[in-house]
Design an enzyme around this catalytic site. Sequence first.
Site, PDB file in Angstrom:
ATOM      1  N   GLN A 219      -5.696 -18.838  38.872  1.00 53.86           N
ATOM      2  CA  GLN A 219      -4.251 -18.617  38.874  1.00 53.86           C
ATOM      3  C   GLN A 219      -3.879 -17.204  39.336  1.00 53.86           C
ATOM      4  O   GLN A 219      -2.703 -16.934  39.582  1.00 53.86           O
ATOM      5  CB  GLN A 219      -3.668 -18.875  37.487  1.00 53.86           C
ATOM      6  CG  GLN A 219      -3.692 -20.336  37.105  1.00 53.86           C
ATOM      7  CD  GLN A 219      -3.086 -20.548  35.745  1.00 53.86           C
ATOM      8  OE1 GLN A 219      -3.760 -20.415  34.727  1.00 53.86           O
ATOM      9  NE2 GLN A 219      -1.789 -20.854  35.737  1.00 53.86           N
TER      10      GLN A 219
ATOM     11  N   CYS B 172       3.071 -24.579  32.853  1.00 56.44           N
ATOM     12  CA  CYS B 172       1.979 -23.901  33.555  1.00 56.44           C
ATOM     13  C   CYS B 172       2.577 -22.726  34.311  1.00 56.44           C
ATOM     14  O   CYS B 172       3.602 -22.873  34.976  1.00 56.44           O
ATOM     15  CB  CYS B 172       1.295 -24.871  34.520  1.00 56.44           C
ATOM     16  SG  CYS B 172      -0.056 -24.122  35.457  1.00 56.44           S
ATOM     17  N   LEU B 173       1.932 -21.572  34.203  1.00 57.95           N
ATOM     18  CA  LEU B 173       2.439 -20.386  34.885  1.00 57.95           C
ATOM     19  C   LEU B 173       2.435 -20.549  36.402  1.00 57.95           C
ATOM     20  O   LEU B 173       3.172 -19.861  37.095  1.00 57.95           O
ATOM     21  CB  LEU B 173       1.638 -19.152  34.463  1.00 57.95           C
ATOM     22  CG  LEU B 173       1.762 -18.786  32.987  1.00 57.95           C
ATOM     23  CD1 LEU B 173       0.827 -17.627  32.637  1.00 57.95           C
ATOM     24  CD2 LEU B 173       3.197 -18.462  32.610  1.00 57.95           C
TER      25      LEU B 173
ATOM     26  N   HIS C  29      -7.940 -26.067  34.983  1.00 57.61           N
ATOM     27  CA  HIS C  29      -7.814 -25.174  36.145  1.00 57.61           C
ATOM     28  C   HIS C  29      -9.186 -24.858  36.729  1.00 57.61           C
ATOM     29  O   HIS C  29      -9.358 -24.842  37.948  1.00 57.61           O
ATOM     30  CB  HIS C  29      -7.132 -23.860  35.751  1.00 57.61           C
ATOM     31  CG  HIS C  29      -5.649 -23.915  35.763  1.00 57.61           C
ATOM     32  ND1 HIS C  29      -4.916 -24.088  36.916  1.00 57.61           N
ATOM     33  CD2 HIS C  29      -4.752 -23.802  34.753  1.00 57.61           C
ATOM     34  CE1 HIS C  29      -3.626 -24.090  36.621  1.00 57.61           C
ATOM     35  NE2 HIS C  29      -3.499 -23.924  35.316  1.00 57.61           N
TER      36      HIS C  29
END
Length: 171
Positions: free
Chosen positions: A52, A94-95, A140
């Site tokens: 991320q 989710c960021l 992720h």
Amino acid sequence: MAIREIVKYGNPRLVAKNHTVDLFDDPALAALLQDLKETCWAAPGVGLAAPQVGVNLRVAIVDLSVGKDPSQVLVLVNPVVVDAQGLIRDEEGCLSFPDMVETVERPEKVTVEALDERGKKRTLDGRDLLARAFCHEIDHLDQRLFVDRLSSLKKGLVLRQVIKRQKKGTW
């Protein structure tokens, strides 16, 4: 250390292969872990995985205190879920999908095996939100996004919202 830019959906880094970590005396790993913490707290979020922030390593952090108690940060290096029990549906965000929340089914309880920042093996048990956070971050690392857990209809609706926001320049 630094707050890094969070990669949003559409960036190929989010779904690229993530490599296992073998070196634990590497200053780059320590820097990455510190950056993950600072970035997660600034967002704010309860967890963040290396992909991320554009780094394709099997590294994530989970912090249910959202930075209020740094001693609560759980470092997950090369994590795997070794046991999962029960199912619970709850809202999840989710960021990498800013301002989007959907109902996702996850295990109610999980056991995770991971290495810590020094390479020491740990077994961690999580229930409810902690189990959800573990599973979300490990997804992720396994090249899976939370929208991949939605029905195809719901996933399509979410991705259409993303496309609209991308066209407007608000993504």
